[in-house]
Design an enzyme around this catalytic site. Structure first.
Site, mmCIF file in Angstrom:
data_model
loop_
_atom_site.group_PDB
_atom_site.id
_atom_site.type_symbol
_atom_site.label_atom_id
_atom_site.label_comp_id
_atom_site.label_asym_id
_atom_site.label_seq_id
_atom_site.Cartn_x
_atom_site.Cartn_y
_atom_site.Cartn_z
ATOM 1 N N LYS A 154 0.537 -0.968 0.281
ATOM 2 C CA LYS A 154 0.193 0.603 0.261
ATOM 3 C C LYS A 154 0.529 1.241 0.056
ATOM 4 O O LYS A 154 2.171 1.066 0.417
ATOM 5 C CB LYS A 154 -0.688 0.544 1.700
ATOM 6 C CG LYS A 154 -2.194 -1.103 1.339
ATOM 7 C CD LYS A 154 -2.837 -0.707 2.359
ATOM 8 C CE LYS A 154 -3.907 -2.163 2.540
ATOM 9 N NZ LYS A 154 -5.072 -1.848 3.502
ATOM 10 N N HIS A 157 2.244 6.289 2.999
ATOM 11 C CA HIS A 157 1.084 7.580 2.764
ATOM 12 C C HIS A 157 2.313 9.059 4.034
ATOM 13 O O HIS A 157 3.677 8.431 4.426
ATOM 14 C CB HIS A 157 0.076 7.513 3.052
ATOM 15 C CG HIS A 157 0.131 7.237 4.776
ATOM 16 N ND1 HIS A 157 -0.433 7.439 5.535
ATOM 17 C CD2 HIS A 157 -0.993 6.101 4.703
ATOM 18 C CE1 HIS A 157 -0.679 6.919 6.623
ATOM 19 N NE2 HIS A 157 -0.954 5.744 6.118
ATOM 20 N N HIS A 160 2.932 7.533 7.566
ATOM 21 C CA HIS A 160 3.364 7.067 7.895
ATOM 22 C C HIS A 160 5.648 7.535 7.360
ATOM 23 O O HIS A 160 6.163 7.579 7.941
ATOM 24 C CB HIS A 160 4.476 5.870 6.550
ATOM 25 C CG HIS A 160 3.407 5.340 6.506
ATOM 26 N ND1 HIS A 160 2.347 4.768 5.602
ATOM 27 C CD2 HIS A 160 2.453 4.108 7.620
ATOM 28 C CE1 HIS A 160 1.545 3.511 5.511
ATOM 29 N NE2 HIS A 160 1.338 3.130 6.655
#
Length: 632
Positions: A154, A157, A160
């Site tokens: 994933k 983003h 993070h």
């Protein structure tokens, strides 16, 4: 000429972790008999001032248990009777405060050699991390810090990114304070999505692309398999609605039920569920595929983290919490009477107790018996305590997870482990808005860093003369770009969100990452042009630093160890960053006044020693923040 007493202080200060503690001791010892107060009490209340016009250290008289009505008169009396000192002027009375100004010459002779001798260690204090300062054999305090924690396949983003930058900084900070720090990356590496991913790779995967860009390729096929499953899920949903309607109208639903079962059994999501079930049951072929995806992703993450000066001691994750730990947690909750059944699921109802009412109801296990994050996190907390015996368990996670972590800490306490709950700390932060790549989609960190590096390269090329002096412009642009991203992230208090702005962060104007790098590169340039050796700087006559610019710069440098110590209290990167910007602004206003090249030889040496000390402190501060200082 410094007296023997002052010289003794100077030698002591070069040895001390924080030279200003010499001043605290000195002032406390002189003031104690005058004030009739213990020197220890005075020492603890002497605090750094916000601006130099208020002195170098300040003492609030009421803090020494002096009645407010008497504080002003006591300040005047104590100032008047304060003995003469080699190191400090007579204290200045400001209402109920005493302001202490350090004498410039002894301060310069104390601070500049201390910085030049200690180099990267100036500002650090390893004693702070000892379990017992009087007995180092008892070892260091231990901290486990959990930060970054991306989900495999994933996007990496904005949340993070912030967790990575803030966590990396805090790990550096506590290490500088002598703690033993375990850096832990708790990956999102388990769950049904891996069944989806494995099947997607079988259908759509490319070995070549997987080896070249594992994170990107896994994400691409993950998106594609979800796109393929959408019409299936839509059809299943419609059939179920039809089934509900037929059942409500009393019609025979056998055929529709069979259709739904048939559709579900062939669906992408059901195949993913089956695959994940194989993983949970320990099927070696299924686990081998999962392990490969995980290992390749971690290798790629390591390269990206290295660009941010981030390293990890442990790559853990949801997969590493053993099933028996989670089962034990559920069992303990049941035995302690904390959990209860609710509509087939297991919950902990924290609303029953007025003290924990605001924490709501925490879901522990779903109806189908599968565990949730909370159960996993309880198991993981026990595991961290067993493995590392930490004094501090830190979770660097976005503010959206505040309730989840508050529930976790409270449940650990209620389960009979207040000693674990007390060690837990949630370092929270606000969100970044508008972090997407130039192409406008949510992206991985690598793409963001590439975009910023390209933008930085464009900005550098606007000054062609300076651009031509840079040895490796692409590498420098990359370093400046990373600095730009990190400094923008650290420029406000953690809890505040901010807008991700390429234009603003890549500017050399204002308090930006590139400005800090420019300040460091300029000091390196002065060093190169001066052509003086380390021996020259050590023999410099620092009493020649008599200009107000030089005196104030020395005062600013002397406060660096206090800034580091204060940051341990605030746990805010902006505490360090604000200091560095303030110090670099003082530097830029000094260059025209404190010229090095073309000055008299002795003045040149003294000023160069001061600039080298400033460069060292700036370098130390940047590295503490996780930045790579550039030299050109």
């Amino acid at each position: 000429m410094a007296t023997a007493t002052a010289m003794g202080h100077i030698h002591a200060a070069v040895e001390a972790s924080n030279p200003i503690d010499i001043y605290r001791s000195h002032i406390s010892d002189l003031l104690a008999p005058v004030a009739g107060k213990p020197a220890k009490d005075i020492y603890e209340k002497l605090s750094w001032t916000q601006t130099f016009d208020k002195g170098d250290l300040g003492l609030p008289i009421p803090s020494l248990r002096v009645p407010p009505k008497e504080a002003s008169a006591k300040a005047s009396e104590w100032s008047e009777n304060f003995p003469n000192s080699d190191l400090v002027e007579k204290p200045v009375v400001a209402g109920t405060f005493l302001q202490f100004f350090f004498k410039p010459q002894p301060l310069a002779k104390l601070i500049v050699p201390s910085i030049l001798q200690k180099k990267t260690l100036f500002g650090t204090n390893p004693k702070l991390g000892l379990r017992d300062e009087t007995d180092p054999s008892k070892g260091k305090k231990r901290m486990v810090i959990d930060f970054s924690s991306p989900n495999i396949a994933k996007p990496f983003h904005a949340g993070h990114l912030r967790s990575t930058i803030i966590g990396g900084f805090l790990a550096n900070l506590y290490e500088a304070a002598g703690w033993h720090v375990v850096r832990l990356n708790y990956l999102g590496d388990w769950g049904r999505q891996f069944g989806l991913l494995a099947n997607a790779f079988e259908m759509l995967g490319s070995e070549e692309k997987l080896e070249k860009d594992p994170i990107g390729h896994l994400f691409d096929i993950y998106v594609e398999i979800n796109r393929i499953s959408e019409p299936e899920e839509k059809e299943i949903k419609e059939k179920k609605e039809e089934l509900t309607q037929a059942s409500t109208n009393g019609k025979d639903t056998t055929e529709l039920e069979n259709e739904v079962k048939e559709l579900e059994s062939k669906s992408v999501n059901e195949k993913a569920r089956q695959y994940f079930k194989r993983m949970e049951e320990g099927d070696e072929a299924a686990l081998a595929t999962w392990r490969r995806f995980r290992d390749l992703s971690i290798e790629r993450y390591k390269k990206t983290y290295a660009r941010l000066n981030i390293r990890y001691d442990v790559y853990g994750g949801e997969s590493t919490v053993e099933l028996e730990r989670m089962d034990r947690a559920v069992q303990q909750l049941k035995e302690s009477g904390l959990s209860e059944e609710s509509q087939g699921a297991t919950i902990v109802d924290l609303t029953k107790n007025p003290k924990t009412k605001k924490l709501g109801k925490a879901l522990v296990r779903k109806r189908d018996g599968s565990s949730l994050y909370l159960t996993r996190d309880i198991g993981e907390a026990y595991k961290r305590v067993e493995l590392y015996q930490p004094d501090k368990l830190v979770y660097v996670v976005a503010s959206q997870q505040e309730l989840h972590l508050a529930q976790l800490f409270k449940i650990l306490e209620l389960m009979g482990h207040p000693e674990i709950a007390e060690k837990c700390q949630h370092i929270t932060f606000g969100m970044v808005h508008g972090m997407s790549s130039r192409k406008g989609t949510v992206k991985f960190l690598d793409d963001i860093l590439r975009d910023v590096g390209e933008k930085m390269h464009e900005v550098m090329q606007t000054n062609q003369a300076k651009y031509e002096q840079v040895e490796n412009p692409e590498q420098t642009a990359d370093t400046l770009g990373i600095t730009a991203v990190m400094v923008q992230d650290m420029s406000g208090k953690r809890i505040n969100g901010y807008d991700f702005s390429l234009e603003r962060m890549t500017s050399f104007e204002g308090d930006t990452g590139p400005y800090l790098q420019y300040a460091h590169a300029r000091l390196c340039s002065i060093t190169r042009k001066a052509g003086l050796s380390a021996e020259d700087l050590q023999s410099a006559d620092l009493s020649l630093l008599s200009e107000p610019h030089a005196i104030n710069l020395v005062r600013a440098l002397s406060s660096w160890p206090d800034v580091v110590q204060n940051t341990l209290k605030t746990q805010e990167p902006v505490t360090v960053l604000s200091y560095l910007f303030k110090m670099t602004h003082m530097l830029s206003s000094s260059y025209d006044v404190l010229k090095v090249v073309g000055s008299e030889p002795e003045i040149k040496k003294a000023r160069m020693a001061l600039y080298e000390a400033a460069r060292q402190v700036l370098n130390n501060g940047m590295k503490l923040l996780g930045l790579n200082p550039v030299e050109r």
